[in-house]
Write a protein that holds these residues in place. Structure first.
Motif, short mmCIF file in Angstrom:
data_model
loop_
_atom_site.label_atom_id
_atom_site.label_comp_id
_atom_site.label_asym_id
_atom_site.label_seq_id
_atom_site.Cartn_x
_atom_site.Cartn_y
_atom_site.Cartn_z
N THR A 36 86.57 72.91 32.54
CA THR A 36 87.14 72.40 33.96
C THR A 36 86.62 72.54 35.31
OG1 THR A 36 88.13 74.62 33.84
CG2 THR A 36 89.81 73.34 33.34
N PHE A 37 86.40 71.50 36.25
CA PHE A 37 85.79 71.75 36.91
C PHE A 37 86.60 71.64 38.07
CE2 PHE A 37 82.97 69.12 40.29
CZ PHE A 37 81.84 69.65 38.80
N THR A 38 85.42 72.50 38.56
CA THR A 38 86.46 73.69 40.40
C THR A 38 85.23 73.86 41.12
OG1 THR A 38 87.17 75.15 39.17
CG2 THR A 38 89.08 73.45 39.98
N ASP A 39 85.81 73.19 42.09
CA ASP A 39 84.76 73.82 43.61
C ASP A 39 82.67 73.11 43.13
OD1 ASP A 39 86.58 73.53 44.97
OD2 ASP A 39 86.60 75.75 45.20
N GLY A 40 82.32 72.23 42.19
CA GLY A 40 81.31 72.72 42.13
C GLY A 40 81.57 73.25 40.80
N LYS A 45 77.61 65.54 35.90
CA LYS A 45 76.60 66.02 34.32
C LYS A 45 76.94 66.39 33.39
CE LYS A 45 72.31 62.38 36.21
NZ LYS A 45 71.23 63.16 36.59
N LEU A 46 76.49 67.57 33.99
CA LEU A 46 76.53 68.46 32.64
C LEU A 46 78.34 68.94 32.06
CD1 LEU A 46 73.75 71.95 34.43
CD2 LEU A 46 74.25 69.99 33.00
N HIS A 47 79.06 68.72 33.27
CA HIS A 47 80.64 68.87 32.83
C HIS A 47 80.83 67.80 31.71
CE1 HIS A 47 84.75 68.06 34.36
NE2 HIS A 47 84.90 68.61 33.09
N SER A 48 80.65 66.30 32.18
CA SER A 48 80.85 65.38 30.95
C SER A 48 80.11 65.96 29.84
CB SER A 48 80.52 63.70 31.38
OG SER A 48 79.25 64.13 32.29
N LEU A 49 79.04 66.10 29.53
CA LEU A 49 77.46 66.57 28.94
C LEU A 49 79.07 67.46 28.26
CD1 LEU A 49 75.54 66.82 26.88
CD2 LEU A 49 75.00 68.93 28.15
N MET A 50 78.88 69.10 28.93
CA MET A 50 79.83 69.54 28.24
C MET A 50 81.21 69.07 27.35
SD MET A 50 78.72 72.66 30.95
CE MET A 50 80.31 74.18 30.30
N LYS A 51 81.94 67.90 28.28
CA LYS A 51 82.74 67.84 27.46
C LYS A 51 82.76 67.72 26.25
CE LYS A 51 85.82 65.85 30.32
NZ LYS A 51 86.96 65.44 32.06
N GLU A 52 81.52 66.73 26.46
CA GLU A 52 81.62 65.98 25.06
C GLU A 52 81.30 66.71 24.33
OE1 GLU A 52 78.71 63.50 25.83
OE2 GLU A 52 77.98 63.58 22.91
N LYS A 53 80.28 67.93 24.16
CA LYS A 53 79.76 69.06 22.87
C LYS A 53 81.30 69.81 22.72
CE LYS A 53 75.56 67.58 22.23
NZ LYS A 53 75.35 67.24 20.78
N LEU A 54 81.94 70.05 23.36
CA LEU A 54 83.03 70.95 22.96
C LEU A 54 84.37 70.21 23.64
CD1 LEU A 54 81.85 73.71 25.75
CD2 LEU A 54 81.99 74.23 23.22
N PRO A 55 84.75 69.67 22.55
CA PRO A 55 85.54 69.07 22.32
C PRO A 55 87.50 69.73 22.28
CG PRO A 55 84.84 68.56 20.36
CD PRO A 55 84.41 68.94 20.69
N GLU A 56 87.27 70.63 21.96
CA GLU A 56 88.03 71.76 21.00
C GLU A 56 89.00 72.81 22.84
OE1 GLU A 56 90.58 71.67 18.89
OE2 GLU A 56 89.40 70.13 18.67
N TRP A 57 87.50 72.24 23.28
CA TRP A 57 88.12 73.91 24.40
C TRP A 57 87.92 72.98 25.92
CZ3 TRP A 57 87.36 78.84 23.62
CH2 TRP A 57 86.70 78.89 21.93
N SER A 58 88.82 73.43 26.59
CA SER A 58 89.72 72.78 28.16
C SER A 58 88.13 73.45 29.23
CB SER A 58 90.98 73.65 28.69
OG SER A 58 91.12 74.00 29.38
#
Lengths: 895, 595
Positions: free
Chosen positions: B546-550, B531-544
């Motif tokens: 990444t999600f690894t090992d939790g 959930k946090l990952h998708s939130l951060m992706k949404e809020k930080l569109p210009e940044w890459s």
């Protein structure tokens, strides 16, 4: 459910899932996957009907179906010799004698032999050594052969799909077993299959590459960082070889010509493929009968020769004998640079160093898909054109009805030197005039010291090499590396512009080739000798015949000879220069003033023609004709005289007629000046000959003493020379001084034909152009005496391979690392605690921990772990964290 | 801001005595050193006292470049080098080096022997001067010293005419000399590559003219000559020995051959004949067609054109005479003119530009009576025709050259002020480039952007490229290069921070912050992390992101979720000091979620 099938095409057997068999005599087999069939077979994967090919098969064992793969496997070895495995023995009358090879199964021996892993690229399903090996077992005719073939597999994938055929000849020659023919056929078939498979793979890879390249080109990128991206982007199941190959790709060299004096190299550097020279070795023509435009009774009546046990009627008349030499009665054939190592379509740039090193150009650029650029100086192009045109005219004016081809099948039965000749199957007929024109029209003319940009990645620059008109050495540089290609250079003073040493100094790699072919003789004394021989011959009433190329040393010969003839009172004997391009050669030599030695150049300022032969022409001392049969020649012709004409190999051109004419008179003399051909070999088809023979080979290019001196002067880090230059010449094995010296100051890398060498160039740095606005942001902080650091951020703009660093356009700066600075040094814990106390943080509890200390702020439940290289602040209060941050920053130095 | 300084000593809003001083990057270069044909006093030479009021100018000038052999471009060279004093290098092309001394000697004779000038340079001075000349070939990069580089391009104007590209550091200038953008009967068109100089100094003789097609002019010329000889008139064509003379000779030669004309054509003995020899020798500098055919037939071996003898002046009947010099200011052409001018059947064709003050200029402006120094008055009754065969670029050609080389700034010289003004506006309008045309002695300063070449470690570039390629393609996104500049000894290299620390021999100190946020979120900790990952992706569109090992990472910021399958989750956020902004932003973001 499996059956055992015999693949009719290549006579192999395999276990196949029943689902693959179609209509009882056709069967699918995985294609181009390069392995993994085993897995497919075991798992009965349903066939991919789009990509898999259908093969003609015969189901063995009366169509016996196995429900267990292992059982089928056990039966397989028997199936090699039996077509029905229900009975133990059956007469093999219907089947052939050839032992069948197993198509898929691993034989035990082949596992035990360690085989190099073949890199698999993209399309492979299950990259495993065993899968590939299973294919290779088909090749396992003998263990020796297998090792041979497989060893070459990896370079095959790397360089070119056709590389297999490179090994054809030696294998076949070395293969002398009882069932020779059928085995060879089988082997060939297998090889062809392998080639097809590899081709398929390479096509896939090339498609991918093309796609990527397009993408890159559209982004204006072509650089090493991309090659890095390649590695990342490809779904390569990386094997060590492939990685190694990738590294090699960036920077290596290979040699395509077996003659160091007719060089042809490929250099790959920063993803640019350069061809250095394209010399054509003409030694092959010595094996052919001379071409005469009038019917020659003698040549025509030479006895036909046949190998002892060959009665093949096809060979009849192809070979003729004179003395102890065998000649091929056919238009001469040439040995072009081999296209097996590299696809000529991949070459980006060809650099030509002088007009003697470009005779193979039409073979490379025409009909090969070549799309690159060719660079040469103006005289190289103009005189090179003359040489190419002369060659084509010489051969085309004597058309022969028959092209001998059969003899190539009996090479091993022919006497020396034919049986030892270099790859006769690759010999080709000469190109035609159309090809010459098309090929030369690709050449872009350059001047000495003209910097030529190659896709932004490299810069190439020709400098004067002093060897002949327009001859050059090439300097190939990137931002930080320098490769010098030295070919055909001369430190002697003749007519061309002197050699430019300065620019060649301190190269990372110096490739040196095309040294003198007459290491023992001195060109000056040879020239003197020649003048004396010719003059004496004339005085004795004989004629002098000088076979030569239509440009080059010939200009010096005119000059020196006319003076000497004057001295010896034979100045009234005319000199004839007979060549289809004689008029052009003489005219061009007098308009290329900018490429001449300063003495010759100064004459132009008067204005006078730079070469004295202009005067000789005016005084009719020198006359030129296109051919011996040209209009006016017979009226002007008077004996005794000196005749200059081509070709130095004595196999075609007007020289053939003159030998026929003068050969029987011992007063006449033939003088060899060009070093390219052995004069005894050249004269062989004319023996016995009465005319005197003088050998005064004049080769002005560097001898070993000069070369060694030059190398000392140029101080290259690495020196690359043909292998034959590190051993004394074959003709004089005792003269150990005739080698390129080794020295501890530099690395010496010898190479031989077809070898790929890795040049020891490791790029570590590139170059970037920083704009003033960016430079203004630099804030250098001296961290040590003489060493300053400054963190720096800018927008990177890459265009045409040039990296520019600019200021960020407005608006986009906020989220970049603008102003980012870095801390360095040690945190003094006492100082830190003091500063904290000043800020009102007094509840710190200090404990030693690991390499450093742990500070516990009990009230806030914050932890600060301080070590030599790092500090970790664990704190949940933002306010406190920022305060701690400020204090920490005061305790550390920044840049 | 680095600058380029230009001061024309001649050819500033003027034609004649081209001499331009160029200073950039600490180097001073003199472009051309010509004389003015319109003056007989000290004004004919450039004012070298501008450089130094006393003594030789060698210390102030790094090199002299001569674009071609016309005297308005090289006429003052012996004066400058031998009388004012200059011992540095002089660069010119091979044909220029061959022909210039002959023209200089010829001019010297006319000035000293005919006009009796004093204090003129001597033959020996010309020879001494030519010894200082270094000949260059086209496209060859010549390093004058370690910083100053020059390169010649084909200019087409006359045999051996060249444009020069001059580079110091990252600044570069192109000086065109005189050039011609349309190939003519014996020369090719000027060519230059896209060298993008900071400044293009171009001639602008025909700044306002757009000449009609060459073929029409040639036909016109032949028609006029033919008409004149048909009515029994004499045609005088004043030319300079080299250049137009050869082109017109080729033109007449072919016409005479085709029309089978018998009327004699003469050219002045001496110079032109010798000149033809030069053309034969330097055939590589002529156009493609002549180069191709020269072996069969050298175009400069004329059949119909014979050498002229002074006695022929009074010969009756029609004739065509080429005579030097081209502006009717002295010599044979003027002598013939004086004889032929009073007869209305005769004709003079001026095939080129005439500078102010010359007889040529006067008759072109319609003067019917010419008064000479010795009070001799000549009535001009012969018809006067002007045919622009001068091989200068016209307005179209100048614009074309600007397009070819893409300069940052343009400077106009060698032309008239009013015409320059017009062209300046046009350049401004069409290319939006700054355009200058300083007068003689006026210094013009042009600011340029300088690019400093620095080394950069390949690993830094590769890392950047990897990062850039990892993001979805967006043509508008700027690529960012961040590193640490290491200045050590005299080398400057940009590298990655860790590399830089190693290179400098210091230890970097990394500060890391970790904060914990407590979240109420039922479900597994992995689900929360997603959930946090998708939130951060949404809020930080210009940044890459990444999600690894939790754990989630953005740059150096790490987010990790811990906690059992209950509501309470601990989220650790950790970042380095360099990512303070981003780290605290993410922390705030998570905190706001918790509430």
């Amino acid at each position: 459910m499996w059956v055992i099938a015999l693949f009719v095409e290549d006579n192999t057997i395999a276990i196949v899932p029943t689902s693959w068999v179609r209509s009882n005599n056709e069967c699918y087999w995985p294609t181009a996957s390069g392995g993994g069939e085993q897995k497919f077979v075991k798992e009965c994967t349903s066939p991919d009907k789009k990509t898999w090919r259908l093969y003609k098969v015969r189901i063995l064992g009366n169509g016996k179906v196995f429900d267990d793969w292992n059982k089928a496997r056990l039966k397989l070895p028997n199936a090699e010799t039996e077509s029905d495995f229900n009975t133990d023995h059956e007469n093999n009358d219907t089947d052939n004698e050839t032992p069948r090879k197993i198509r898929t199964e691993l034989s035990q021996e082949s596992i035990s032999i360690p085989l190099p892993e073949v890199p698999f690229i993209k399309s492979c399903v299950q990259p495993s050594t065993s899968a590939m090996t299973s294919r290779n077992t088909e090749l396992a005719v003998t263990p020796h052969n297998r090792a041979h073939v497989i060893r070459d597999l990896s370079p095959a994938v790397c360089s070119s799909p056709e590389v297999f055929s490179r090994n054809e000849t030696p294998k076949i020659n070395g293969y002398n077993q009882t069932d020779e023919n059928s085995s060879i056929k089988l082997l060939l078939k297998q090889l062809l299959r392998q080639v097809t498979i590899l081709n398929g793979k390479i096509n896939n890879v090339q498609d991918d590459l093309a796609e990527l390249k397009n993408k890159i080109n559209s982004d204006h990128l072509k650089d090493d960082d991309i090659s890095n991206a390649f590695e990342e982007d490809f779904p390569i199941t990386t094997s060590q070889e492939l990685l190694n190959f990738d590294k090699k790709l960036l920077n290596n060299e290979y040699c395509l010509s077996n003659d160091p004096n007719k060089p042809c190299h490929i250099l790959t550097f920063r993803e640019i493929t350069l061809m250095l020279d394209c010399g054509l070795s003409m030694q092959s023509v010595l094996n052919f009968l001379p071409l005469s435009y009038v019917y020659s009774n003698r040549l025509h009546n030479l006895p036909i020769w046949l190998p002892t046990d060959v009665t093949d009627s096809d060979l009849e008349g192809e070979l003729r004998e004179n003395g102890d030499r065998i000649f091929i009665d056919s238009p001469p054939e040439f040995c072009p640079p081999l296209d097996k190592l590299i696809d000529f379509a991949q070459i980006d740039v060809i650099l030509i160093s002088n007009y003697l090193c470009m005779m193979a150009l039409p073979f490379i650029t025409e009909g090969t898909g070549f799309q690159g650029k060719v660079y040469a100086t103006e005289p190289t192009l103009q005189i090179g054109r003359l040489l190419l045109e002369e060659l084509v005219t010489h051969i085309e004016q004597c058309p022969k009805a028959n092209f001998a081809t059969q003899w190539k099948n009996f090479i091993h039965k022919l006497p020396y030197p034919l049986n030892d000749s270099f790859k006769p199957k690759s010999w080709k007929q000469i190109y035609n005039a159309g090809n010459v024109n098309a090929s030369l029209s690709r050449i872009q003319m350059v001047g000495y010291n003209e910097k030529i940009d190659v896709y932004g990645a490299l810069q190439v620059l020709p400098t004067s090499s002093g060897y002949n008109l327009g001859s050059s050495n090439w300097i190939i540089t990137s931002d930080h590396e320098k490769i010098v290609y030295l070919s055909g250079s001369s430190t002697l003073t003749t007519h061309p512009r002197p050699m430019d040493h300065h620019a060649l100094k301190n190269a990372d790699v110096l490739i040196m080739t095309d040294l003198t072919q007459t290491p023992i003789s001195n060109p000056d004394s040879m020239l003197g000798l020649l003048c004396v021989v010719v003059s004496l011959t004339l005085r004795g009433g004989g004629n002098a015949l000088i076979p030569c190329y239509p440009s080059g040393v010939i200009y010096d010969l005119f000059e020196c000879l006319s003076i000497k003839m004057q001295d010896l009172g034979v100045q009234n004997c005319p000199m004839f220069f007979i060549s289809p391009v004689a008029d052009m050669s003489l005219a061009y030599s007098n308009i290329l003033a900018e490429w001449l030695s300063s003495a010759k150049q100064n004459r132009v300022y008067v204005p006078d023609e730079p070469f004295p032969h202009a005067l000789l022409l005016k005084n009719s001392k020198l006359k030129h004709f296109k051919h011996i049969y040209s209009e006016g020649f017979s009226t002007d012709f008077q004996e005794p005289c000196v005749v200059f004409c081509g070709h130095p190999s004595l196999r075609f051109g007007d020289v053939v007629q003159f030998i026929e004419l003068w050969g029987n008179n011992p007063r006449n003399c033939i003088v060899f000046t060009e070093p390219d051909f052995d004069y005894i070999e050249a004269l062989a088809p004319y023996q016995p000959i009465q005319m005197k023979v003088a050998h005064c080979a004049i080769d002005t290019s560097l001898n070993f003493t000069q070369a060694n001196k030059l190398i000392k002067d140029l101080k290259p880090t690495t020196l690359v020379v043909p292998e034959c230059y590190i051993q004394p010449p074959v003709s004089a094995p005792t003269l150990t001084e005739l080698v390129i010296e080794t020295s501890s100051d530099r690395t010496l890398i010898p190479y031989k034909w077809g070898e790929v060498i890795n040049l020891p160039l490791k790029r570590k740095q590139g170059q970037i152009l920083m704009e003033t606005e960016v430079a203004q942001k630099i804030n250098p902080i001296e961290v040590k005496t003489g060493v300053s650091l400054s963190s720096l951020t800018g927008a990177l703009v890459i265009k045409d391979n040039v990296h520019n660093m600019k200021n960020h356009a407005d608006g986009s700066e906020s989220k970049t690392q603008r102003g980012t600075r870095y801390e360095w040094g040690l945190v003094n814990v006492t100082e830190f605690l003091q500063k904290m106390a000043q800020e009102g943080i007094v509840d710190a509890k200090v404990e030693p921990s690991g390499n450093g200390v742990m500070i516990h702020l009990q009230d806030e439940d914050a932890l600060i772990q301080i070590e030599d290289n790092c500090t970790h602040v664990l704190c949940n209060s933002d306010e406190l964290r920022l305060r701690l941050r400020n204090i920490l920053m005061q305790c550390l130095k920044q840049f | 801001m680095p600058e380029i300084k230009i001061t024309p000593l001649g050819a500033g809003q003027d034609v004649g005595r081209s001499c331009i001083l160029l200073s950039m990057g600490g180097k001073n270069i003199m472009l051309d050193c010509g004389m003015h044909m319109g003056y007989n006093d000290e004004r004919r030479f450039p004012d070298f006292s501008f450089i130094s009021t006393d003594g030789p100018i060698t210390p102030y000038i790094d090199c002299v470049i001569i674009s071609h052999f016309h005297l308005d471009h090289c006429g003052a060279l012996p004066y400058m080098s031998e009388m004012v004093g200059y011992t540095g290098p002089i660069y010119m092309t091979h044909p220029t080096k061959a022909i210039a001394p002959i023209l200089l000697e010829d001019m010297r004779k006319v000035s000293v022997e005919k006009k009796g000038d004093q204090n003129f340079f001597t033959s020996q001075m010309i020879k001494d001067c030519m010894k200082k000349v270094i000949a260059v070939t086209l496209h060859q990069s010549v390093m004058v010293d370690s910083e100053l580089e020059i390169k010649a391009y084909y200019a087409g104007h006359v045999l051996g005419a060249a444009m020069f590209w001059i580079k110091v550091g990252s600044q570069s200038v192109v000086y065109t000399g005189d050039y011609n953008m349309t190939p003519d009967r014996h020369l090719g068109a000027a060519w230059i590559d896209k060298c993008r100089p900071d400044l293009l100094i171009t001639e602008s003789t025909y700044a306002t003219t757009i000449r009609d097609s060459k073929r029409c002019r040639e036909r016109d010329f032949l028609k006029k000559v033919h008409e004149c000889i048909d009515r029994g008139g004499k045609v005088l064509i004043p030319v300079f020995a080299l250049g137009r003379a050869q082109e017109l000779c080729i033109l007449l030669e072919t016409y005479w051959e085709r029309m089978n004309l018998k009327v004699p054509v003469y050219f002045a003995l001496g110079l032109t004949e010798k000149a033809n020899n030069y053309y034969k020798m330097f055939i590589t500098w002529t156009n493609q067609k002549i180069r191709k055919t020269f072996v069969q037939r050298n175009m400069f071996d004329f059949k119909h054109i014979k050498p002229f003898d002074r006695q022929y002046i009074d010969n009756p009947g029609p004739m065509v005479v080429f005579a030097t010099p081209g502006m009717l200011h002295a010599g044979l052409s003027l002598q013939i003119f004086k004889k032929w001018a009073p007869n209305e059947n005769n004709m003079v064709i001026m095939p080129g530009f005439c500078v102010q003050g010359t007889v040529g200029h006067k008759i072109l402006n319609g003067a019917k009576k010419i008064e000479f120094e010795n009070r001799q008055i000549v009535e001009v009754k012969m018809s006067v025709e002007y045919m622009s065969f001068s091989a200068h670029a016209d307005a179209k050609g100048i614009m074309q050259l600007i397009q070819y080389c893409e300069p940052q700034n343009v400077m106009l010289v060698h032309g008239e002020a009013a015409k320059m003004e017009f062209l300046k506006n046009k350049i401004k309008q069409e290319f939006n480039l700054e355009c200058y045309y300083p007068a003689n002695g006026e210094t013009c300063i042009i600011n340029t952007t300088v690019k400093i070449p620095i080394d950069v470690s390949l690993s830094l570039l590769k890392a950047e490229s990897k990062k850039f390629n990892a993001l979805p393609p967006d043509p508008k996104r700027q690529r960012t290069l961040h590193g640490v500049l290491v200045m050590k000894d005299s080398s400057i290299c940009l590298m990655d921070v860790d590399e830089a620390c190693k290179e400098a021999g210091i230890n970097r100190h990394v500060i890391r912050f970790t904060s914990t946020v407590h979240l109420h979120d039922p479900g597994s900790s992995l689900a929360t992390a997603h959930k946090l990952h998708s939130l951060m992706k949404e809020k930080l569109p210009e940044w890459s992101v990444t999600f690894t090992d939790g754990s989630i990472s953005v740059e150096s910021v790490l987010v990790k979720v811990e906690g059992e399958e209950d509501n309470q989750k601990s989220v650790f956020v950790s970042w380095t000091n360099q990512d303070e902004e981003l780290g605290s932003y993410i922390l705030k973001l998570l905190n706001s979620m918790g509430h």
